[in-house]
Each structure stands twice: as structure tokens, then as C-alpha cells.
Design an enzyme around this catalytic site. Structure first.
Site, mmCIF file in Angstrom:
data_model
loop_
_atom_site.group_PDB
_atom_site.id
_atom_site.type_symbol
_atom_site.label_atom_id
_atom_site.label_comp_id
_atom_site.label_asym_id
_atom_site.label_seq_id
_atom_site.Cartn_x
_atom_site.Cartn_y
_atom_site.Cartn_z
ATOM 1 N N ASN A 87 0.861 -1.185 0.000
ATOM 2 C CA ASN A 87 0.000 0.000 0.000
ATOM 3 C C ASN A 87 0.898 1.236 0.000
ATOM 4 O OD1 ASN A 87 -2.393 -1.542 0.182
ATOM 5 N ND2 ASN A 87 -2.174 -1.713 2.394
ATOM 6 N N GLN A 94 -1.976 3.230 2.768
ATOM 7 C CA GLN A 94 -0.817 3.083 3.650
ATOM 8 C C GLN A 94 -1.067 3.815 4.960
ATOM 9 O OE1 GLN A 94 2.892 4.504 1.980
ATOM 10 N NE2 GLN A 94 4.108 3.633 3.664
ATOM 11 N N HIS A 100 6.613 -1.482 3.562
ATOM 12 C CA HIS A 100 6.373 -2.865 3.987
ATOM 13 C C HIS A 100 5.605 -3.611 2.918
ATOM 14 C CE1 HIS A 100 3.234 -0.217 5.580
ATOM 15 N NE2 HIS A 100 2.376 -1.223 5.432
#
Ligand code: 5GP
Ligand code: ZN
Length: 114
Positions: A87, A94, A100
Site C-alpha cells: 500500500n 498506507q 512494507h
């Protein structure tokens, strides 16, 4: 390390996490609010804000991240496949500003995502 970053604190051991994989440059740990029977977050130890912030100098890190994903999925027993998600930014969903890769599995995934 970004001092106000949640995942930097997990990398530094200041906040506990259920680790599933680690090497010199990467760390993977279970998501605290899993969206699938298996939901792991794979992060570079070095702080990078998001996919939108990477540059050519991050190519090695990104390659390591992608190469580690199937290794971790296999380690977690996701033999029938898995979903990877990054994301990016507000519209991307996000919520933590440290790059990540989500690794999700253990059920059939839907497409398109919400
Ligand atoms: P994003 O929404 O930025 O793509 O993903 C952030 C993820 O971090 C979410 O799935 C959320 O559940 C997870 N998360 C938030 N805080 C913590 C925490 O303190 N520990 C762990 N292990 N995961 C967290
Ligand atoms: Zn960070």
C-alpha cells in the site's frame, strides 16, 4: 532509524513483534490485526517511507525484499499461493510510513481489492 516510526521501533526491538524471518537487511513479523489466516509484514531494516520514495540506490533492497517473500511464504506453509501487497500513500491505504510488503495467505483472495 526514524525516531517516530513504528516499524523502526520494531526493527530496533523497542516494540515487540512476532518475528517469522530476519536477515541482515530485512525483518518479517506477524501483522497485529491479520486480514487473512496468515498475514505477515516484511520490511527493510533501513527506514524508507514508502514505495513512492524509493530510488535506484534502493534496487538491491527491493530485490532482496521480493526474493525473501516466497521464501517466507514457503516457511509459513502457504503452498497453495499467497497475496503480496504494498500500500502506497493515502489513496493506496498506507497507514504506517515505513515501506512494507504484506504477505497474506491461508484463504482464497478476492480480486479486485477494495
Ligand atoms: P498499511 O495499512 O500501512 O499497508 O499496513 C500497516 C499494517 O501494520 C496494518 O496491517 C496494521 O494492522 C499493522 N500494524 C499496525 N500497528 C502494528 C503493530 O504495532 N504491530 C504489528 N505487528 N503490526 C501493526
Ligand atoms: Zn521506519
Amino acid at each position: 532509524m526514524a525516531s517516530d516510526c513504528l516499524f523502526c521501533k520494531i526493527v530496533a526491538g523497542e516494540i515487540p513483534a512476532k518475528k517469522v524471518y530476519e536477515d541482515a537487511n530485512l525483518l518479517a513479523f506477524h501483522d497485529i490485526d491479520p486480514k487473512a489466516p496468515t498475514h505477515v509484514l516484511l520490511v527493510p531494516r533501513r527506514h524508507i517511507n514508502s514505495l513512492a520514495a524509493i530510488c535506484s540506490e534502493d534496487a538491491g533492497t527491493m530485490a532482496e525484499l521480493l526474493c525473501a517473500a516466497p521464501t517466507i511464504a514457503a516457511q509459513l506453509g502457504l503452498t497453495n499461493g499467497f497475496r503480496t501487497v504494498i500500500n502506497t500513500g493515502p489513496d493506496g491505504g498506507q497507514t504506517v510510513g515505513h515501506l512494507h510488503l504484506h504477505i497474506l495467505g491461508g484463504r482464497s483472495m478476492h480480486w479486485p481489492p477494495g
